[in-house]
Design a protein around this motif. Sequence first.
Motif, PDB file in Angstrom:
ATOM      1  N   GLU A  46      43.782  40.629  37.233  1.00 41.78           N
ATOM      2  CA  GLU A  46      42.688  39.885  37.877  1.00 41.78           C
ATOM      3  C   GLU A  46      43.027  39.526  39.327  1.00 41.78           C
ATOM      4  OE1 GLU A  46      39.059  38.679  38.425  1.00 41.78           O
ATOM      5  OE2 GLU A  46      39.721  39.805  36.657  1.00 41.78           O
ATOM      6  N   ARG A  47      44.283  39.212  39.586  1.00 42.94           N
ATOM      7  CA  ARG A  47      44.703  38.872  40.952  1.00 42.94           C
ATOM      8  C   ARG A  47      44.434  40.026  41.919  1.00 42.94           C
ATOM      9  NH1 ARG A  47      45.501  34.120  43.592  1.00 42.94           N
ATOM     10  NH2 ARG A  47      46.870  34.417  45.357  1.00 42.94           N
ATOM     11  N   GLY A  48      44.460  41.248  41.382  1.00 36.81           N
ATOM     12  CA  GLY A  48      44.238  42.439  42.198  1.00 36.81           C
ATOM     13  C   GLY A  48      42.835  42.476  42.812  1.00 36.81           C
ATOM     14  N   ARG A  49      41.903  41.720  42.187  1.00 35.95           N
ATOM     15  CA  ARG A  49      40.542  41.664  42.758  1.00 35.95           C
ATOM     16  C   ARG A  49      40.600  41.028  44.154  1.00 35.95           C
ATOM     17  NH1 ARG A  49      36.031  42.188  39.944  1.00 35.95           N
ATOM     18  NH2 ARG A  49      37.073  41.786  37.971  1.00 35.95           N
ATOM     19  N   LEU A  50      41.313  39.911  44.218  1.00 32.56           N
ATOM     20  CA  LEU A  50      41.488  39.234  45.511  1.00 32.56           C
ATOM     21  C   LEU A  50      42.278  40.120  46.471  1.00 32.56           C
ATOM     22  CD1 LEU A  50      41.404  36.702  47.374  1.00 32.56           C
ATOM     23  CD2 LEU A  50      43.490  35.939  46.214  1.00 32.56           C
ATOM     24  N   TYR A  51      43.340  40.739  45.963  1.00 29.99           N
ATOM     25  CA  TYR A  51      44.169  41.578  46.835  1.00 29.99           C
ATOM     26  C   TYR A  51      43.359  42.727  47.439  1.00 29.99           C
ATOM     27  CZ  TYR A  51      48.427  39.352  44.924  1.00 29.99           C
ATOM     28  OH  TYR A  51      49.403  38.466  44.558  1.00 29.99           O
ATOM     29  N   ALA A  52      42.502  43.346  46.631  1.00 27.96           N
ATOM     30  CA  ALA A  52      41.710  44.472  47.157  1.00 27.96           C
ATOM     31  C   ALA A  52      40.829  43.989  48.312  1.00 27.96           C
ATOM     32  CB  ALA A  52      40.861  45.085  46.047  1.00 27.96           C
ATOM     33  N   GLU A  53      40.255  42.796  48.146  1.00 29.75           N
ATOM     34  CA  GLU A  53      39.406  42.267  49.220  1.00 29.75           C
ATOM     35  C   GLU A  53      40.252  41.927  50.452  1.00 29.75           C
ATOM     36  OE1 GLU A  53      37.207  39.189  47.209  1.00 29.75           O
ATOM     37  OE2 GLU A  53      36.040  40.671  46.079  1.00 29.75           O
ATOM     38  N   GLN A  54      41.440  41.414  50.209  1.00 31.10           N
ATOM     39  CA  GLN A  54      42.316  41.107  51.347  1.00 31.10           C
ATOM     40  C   GLN A  54      42.812  42.386  52.012  1.00 31.10           C
ATOM     41  OE1 GLN A  54      45.014  38.476  49.194  1.00 31.10           O
ATOM     42  NE2 GLN A  54      44.100  36.699  50.154  1.00 31.10           N
ATOM     43  N   ASP A  55      43.145  43.394  51.220  1.00 32.88           N
ATOM     44  CA  ASP A  55      43.565  44.694  51.787  1.00 32.88           C
ATOM     45  C   ASP A  55      42.477  45.234  52.712  1.00 32.88           C
ATOM     46  OD1 ASP A  55      45.717  44.437  50.049  1.00 32.88           O
ATOM     47  OD2 ASP A  55      45.278  46.255  48.896  1.00 32.88           O
ATOM     48  N   ALA A  56      41.238  45.141  52.243  1.00 36.20           N
ATOM     49  CA  ALA A  56      40.121  45.705  53.015  1.00 36.20           C
ATOM     50  C   ALA A  56      39.864  44.889  54.276  1.00 36.20           C
ATOM     51  CB  ALA A  56      38.858  45.774  52.153  1.00 36.20           C
ATOM     52  N   THR A  57      39.932  43.563  54.166  1.00 39.46           N
ATOM     53  CA  THR A  57      39.603  42.770  55.355  1.00 39.46           C
ATOM     54  C   THR A  57      40.734  42.798  56.388  1.00 39.46           C
ATOM     55  OG1 THR A  57      40.164  40.790  54.066  1.00 39.46           O
ATOM     56  CG2 THR A  57      37.843  41.281  54.342  1.00 39.46           C
ATOM     57  N   ALA A  58      41.977  42.957  55.907  1.00 40.36           N
ATOM     58  CA  ALA A  58      43.074  43.146  56.866  1.00 40.36           C
ATOM     59  C   ALA A  58      42.830  44.435  57.656  1.00 40.36           C
ATOM     60  CB  ALA A  58      44.423  43.204  56.141  1.00 40.36           C
ATOM     61  N   ALA A  59      42.334  45.454  56.983  1.00 45.93           N
ATOM     62  CA  ALA A  59      42.030  46.724  57.663  1.00 45.93           C
ATOM     63  C   ALA A  59      40.934  46.522  58.706  1.00 45.93           C
ATOM     64  CB  ALA A  59      41.599  47.779  56.640  1.00 45.93           C
ATOM     65  N   VAL A  60      39.954  45.711  58.356  1.00 48.56           N
ATOM     66  CA  VAL A  60      38.846  45.468  59.294  1.00 48.56           C
ATOM     67  C   VAL A  60      39.378  44.927  60.615  1.00 48.56           C
ATOM     68  CG1 VAL A  60      36.818  44.034  59.749  1.00 48.56           C
ATOM     69  CG2 VAL A  60      37.095  45.113  57.503  1.00 48.56           C
ATOM     70  N   GLN A  61      40.229  43.913  60.542  1.00 55.30           N
ATOM     71  CA  GLN A  61      40.719  43.302  61.775  1.00 55.30           C
ATOM     72  C   GLN A  61      41.520  44.310  62.607  1.00 55.30           C
ATOM     73  OE1 GLN A  61      39.885  40.905  63.387  1.00 55.30           O
ATOM     74  NE2 GLN A  61      41.511  40.358  64.800  1.00 55.30           N
ATOM     75  N   ASN A  62      42.354  45.103  61.938  1.00 57.09           N
ATOM     76  CA  ASN A  62      43.086  46.139  62.680  1.00 57.09           C
ATOM     77  C   ASN A  62      42.124  47.107  63.377  1.00 57.09           C
ATOM     78  OD1 ASN A  62      45.641  45.280  62.023  1.00 57.09           O
ATOM     79  ND2 ASN A  62      46.307  47.234  61.158  1.00 57.09           N
ATOM     80  N   MET A  63      41.051  47.451  62.691  1.00 57.88           N
ATOM     81  CA  MET A  63      40.106  48.422  63.256  1.00 57.88           C
ATOM     82  C   MET A  63      39.381  47.839  64.472  1.00 57.88           C
ATOM     83  SD  MET A  63      38.828  49.902  59.619  1.00 57.88           S
ATOM     84  CE  MET A  63      37.739  51.221  60.147  1.00 57.88           C
ATOM     85  N   LEU A  64      39.047  46.546  64.394  1.00 55.82           N
ATOM     86  CA  LEU A  64      38.393  45.905  65.548  1.00 55.82           C
ATOM     87  C   LEU A  64      39.332  45.912  66.751  1.00 55.82           C
ATOM     88  CD1 LEU A  64      36.726  42.766  63.887  1.00 55.82           C
ATOM     89  CD2 LEU A  64      35.616  44.917  64.516  1.00 55.82           C
ATOM     90  N   LEU A  65      40.603  45.632  66.494  1.00 58.48           N
ATOM     91  CA  LEU A  65      41.579  45.599  67.589  1.00 58.48           C
ATOM     92  C   LEU A  65      41.823  47.004  68.133  1.00 58.48           C
ATOM     93  CD1 LEU A  65      44.134  42.988  66.196  1.00 58.48           C
ATOM     94  CD2 LEU A  65      42.443  42.655  68.013  1.00 58.48           C
TER      95      LEU A  65
END
Length: 173
Positions: A92-111
Amino acid sequence: MKECLKIIHDRVSIRSFKPDAINDELLTEILKAGNAAPSAGNLQARDFVVVRSEEKKLQLAKAALNQMFIAEAPVVVVVCANYPRSMRVYGERGRLYAEQDATAAVQNMLLAAHALGLGSVWVGAFVEPEVSKILSLPDYVRPLAILPIGYPAESPRPRRRYPIEELTHYESW
Ligand SMILES: Cc1cc2nc3c(=O)[nH]c(=O)nc-3n(C[C@H](O)[C@H](O)[C@H](O)COP(=O)(O)O)c2cc1C
């Protein structure tokens, strides 16, 4: 090092784009920067859907509560959390991790976009089922952010931030 901080502090959201195309090399740089972000257990529980067709960009703009600047951008990337890629290891914790993995990618992409002379904005206001349908996303994938990317046609002023002292707590709240 200083350059990295400059990129971080100079980045602003761009919501107006020139029609000029973005070549595949530039786009690949941005996607690779996204996947260079940290992820829980290095499972990289994120996927990227690249949209270049006028028809789909228009559909996405409408699904994003009529934020029509999305359709103006030459390329739009929808960043998704891929739940099973993380949940098969972390439950179940992986649900949060997947969202965090994706949003960390978003910030890198913006930069990365900014570092390459491009502009983008993190669009989070959209009707999820509509976006999933437009992109034929599998049901185990959640679209988390729509990133229109293009050459900036505006130079907005940086938005204000809280003084860092207001947000920072030492030792306890
Ligand atoms: C989770 C999230 C959702 C956002 N959704 C939208 C959105 O739907 N449309 C939009 O124009 N900007 C959206 N933004 C961008 C913010 O408005 C913007 O980052 C903020 O005002 C600070 O401005 P800056 O990015 O220029 O520093 C979103 C940002 C985040 C982090």
